[in-house]
Motif scaffolding. Structure first.
Motif, short mmCIF file in Angstrom:
data_model
loop_
_atom_site.label_atom_id
_atom_site.label_comp_id
_atom_site.label_asym_id
_atom_site.label_seq_id
_atom_site.Cartn_x
_atom_site.Cartn_y
_atom_site.Cartn_z
N ASP A 36 7.62 -14.29 -14.96
CA ASP A 36 7.06 -14.62 -13.65
C ASP A 36 5.94 -13.63 -13.38
N ILE A 37 5.00 -13.58 -14.29
CA ILE A 37 3.93 -12.60 -14.23
C ILE A 37 2.67 -13.27 -13.70
N CYS A 38 2.12 -12.73 -12.63
CA CYS A 38 0.83 -13.21 -12.13
C CYS A 38 -0.27 -12.41 -12.81
N ARG A 39 -0.97 -13.07 -13.71
CA ARG A 39 -2.02 -12.39 -14.47
C ARG A 39 -3.33 -12.39 -13.69
N THR A 40 -4.19 -11.45 -13.98
CA THR A 40 -5.53 -11.45 -13.42
C THR A 40 -6.45 -10.68 -14.34
N SER A 41 -7.68 -11.15 -14.45
CA SER A 41 -8.65 -10.48 -15.32
C SER A 41 -9.50 -9.48 -14.54
N LEU A 58 -16.23 -7.31 -3.75
CA LEU A 58 -16.40 -6.44 -4.92
C LEU A 58 -15.15 -6.50 -5.78
N ARG A 59 -15.37 -6.66 -7.09
CA ARG A 59 -14.24 -6.68 -8.01
C ARG A 59 -14.63 -5.97 -9.31
N ARG A 60 -13.60 -5.52 -10.01
CA ARG A 60 -13.78 -4.78 -11.26
C ARG A 60 -13.10 -5.55 -12.39
N LYS A 61 -13.84 -5.79 -13.47
CA LYS A 61 -13.26 -6.48 -14.62
C LYS A 61 -12.31 -5.53 -15.33
N ARG A 62 -11.11 -6.03 -15.64
CA ARG A 62 -10.13 -5.23 -16.35
C ARG A 62 -10.52 -5.11 -17.82
N VAL A 63 -10.32 -3.96 -18.37
CA VAL A 63 -10.65 -3.71 -19.78
C VAL A 63 -9.49 -4.17 -20.66
#
Length: 407
Positions: free
Chosen positions: A318-323, A402-407
């Protein structure tokens, strides 16, 4: 071609404004009582007044949920609440119970009424019944296929609008009528207090071996046996519109402002593109990628193209993923000093590469030197909702993100 409405969720006043900024034609909200999202902040009477004023000034509509399944005590004071909110200019009430429907007709006879999906609208006779009673719109059950929607459209008058969900969490119970939360926790899902037990891990316990837990599947994390994927129909808006749907509804009054911004923005672009050129329309797959940049489960088309099978559930997680990480929302721009005012939502650093999401596109941006609310130079903004100023030659607007892309 008829007008097609993009309907967005708004759990509070800020999200209402963001939804409209990113392109919603209408928003649906809940008050402090009578709606099915008791866990959200919801709207006071004064906030409803401001929200309606804000929306109407921009040519948008506001619908108020009164869609609980009420007990006798829930009816106390409801007539006064309907009268007060009707006077504020609410454009429609979303109801599921015949008693509340009757009360709205009595207190505000000219009010527009939409029948909630909680009323299990799965056939054209039911839709026709509500229309004959005075309903303007029926919100279709999530359990319908495209072909079933077409049949409903063929058998009801054009004066009855059909609304369907296009995006968001799916409920494992029929049209959201669930007793599991009430049974396990005492919190009634049909009165807005669902604890979402369908998202929990479950194990088997043998009667004579108390304390020994066996996973339903051989997985040491347990099994999410009722955990549906999230609905996503952004690739299939033409099919829904062709079936006769006139309002495309995004689920998520409990979701945050970043979800609202990303989701409404993507669906607005897809809908505009289709309505601009019906014949040569081609879906832009980058919009599907954009949707995945908000916290989400895997996607499904639900019941629209047939009954869901095992692949429509997330049994092992039940993982909510996000990039991307949501790091701030723009609150204004000082043209003289060429500074943008940012309200921090996650830790923000000087001289880092981020993105700015706007209704007009996504722009790369370097935060450069950061200044606090008193214009003192700082290296980072670690405090929740801290005010930060940063230099920008480009003018951004309130509710740009504003958002930051996950590495």
């Amino acid at each position: 071609m008829r007008d097609i409405e993009l309907l967005a969720p708004a759990g509070d006043l800020e999200r209402l404004k963001a939804a409209i900024y990113y392109g919603a034609d209408a928003v649906y909200i809940g008050g402090k009582r009578y709606g099915l999202r008791a866990g959200t902040n919801n709207f006071t009477i004064d906030e409803i007044k401001e929200g309606v004023r804000y929306a109407h000034a921009r040519g948008k509509r506001v619908y108020l949920t009164l869609n609980i399944i009420p007990h006798n005590e829930d009816l106390v004071g409801l007539d006064e609440y309907i009268a007060a909110t009707h006077d504020l200019g609410i454009d429609a009430y979303i109801v599921s119970d015949p008693g509340i429907f009757t009360l709205v007709k009595k207190v505000a006879p000219k009010a527009e009424i939409h029948i909630s999906t909680q009323a299990n609208n799965t056939n054209w006779m039911s839709a026709l019944f509500w229309h004959n009673m005075g309903a303007k719109r029926v919100v279709l059950a999530r359990e319908l296929s495209i072909s079933e929607i077409k049949e409903i459209r063929r058998n009801v008058p054009d004066t009855l609008e059909l609304e369907a969900f296009v995006h968001g969490a799916m409920c494992i119970s029929y049209s959201g009528r669930c007793l599991l939360s009430n049974f396990l926790t005492g919190r009634d899902a049909n009165k807005g207090e669902c604890t979402h037990p369908c998202r929990w891990k479950y194990y088997l316990v043998e009667e004579k071996r108390q304390g020994e837990y066996f996973p339903v599947f051989e997985d040491d994390r347990g099994s999410y046996i009722m955990n549906s994927k999230d609905l996503c129909m952004i690739e299939h808006l033409p099919e829904l519109i062709d079936a006769g749907v006139s309002s495309l509804k995004i689920e998520g009054r409990s979701k945050g402002i970043y979800y609202v911004a990303v989701t409404v923005n993507a669906y607005r672009k897809a809908l505009n593109s289709y309505m601009k050129d019906l014949e040569s329309y081609r879906f832009d797959k980058s919009l599907l990628e954009e949707l995945s940049e908000a916290s989400t489960r895997d996607f499904t088309t639900g019941f629209y193209f047939g009954r869901p099978g095992p692949e429509e559930h997330n049994y092992n997680k039940d993982i909510c993923r996000t990039s991307h990480d949501f790091i701030g929302i723009i609150r204004g721009y000082d043209r003289d000093k060429k500074l943008i005012k940012v309200e921090q939502r996650n830790r923000l650093f000087a001289n880092e590469e981020v993105e700015v999401l706007t209704p007009h596109g996504v722009y790369p941006f370097n935060t450069g030197t950061l200044y606090d609310a008193d214009f003192n130079e700082i290296d980072c903004a670690p405090h929740a909702q801290q005010t930060v100023w940063m230099k920008s030659e480009k003018e951004f607007a309130e509710f740009d993100v504003l958002r930051r892309k996950r590495v």
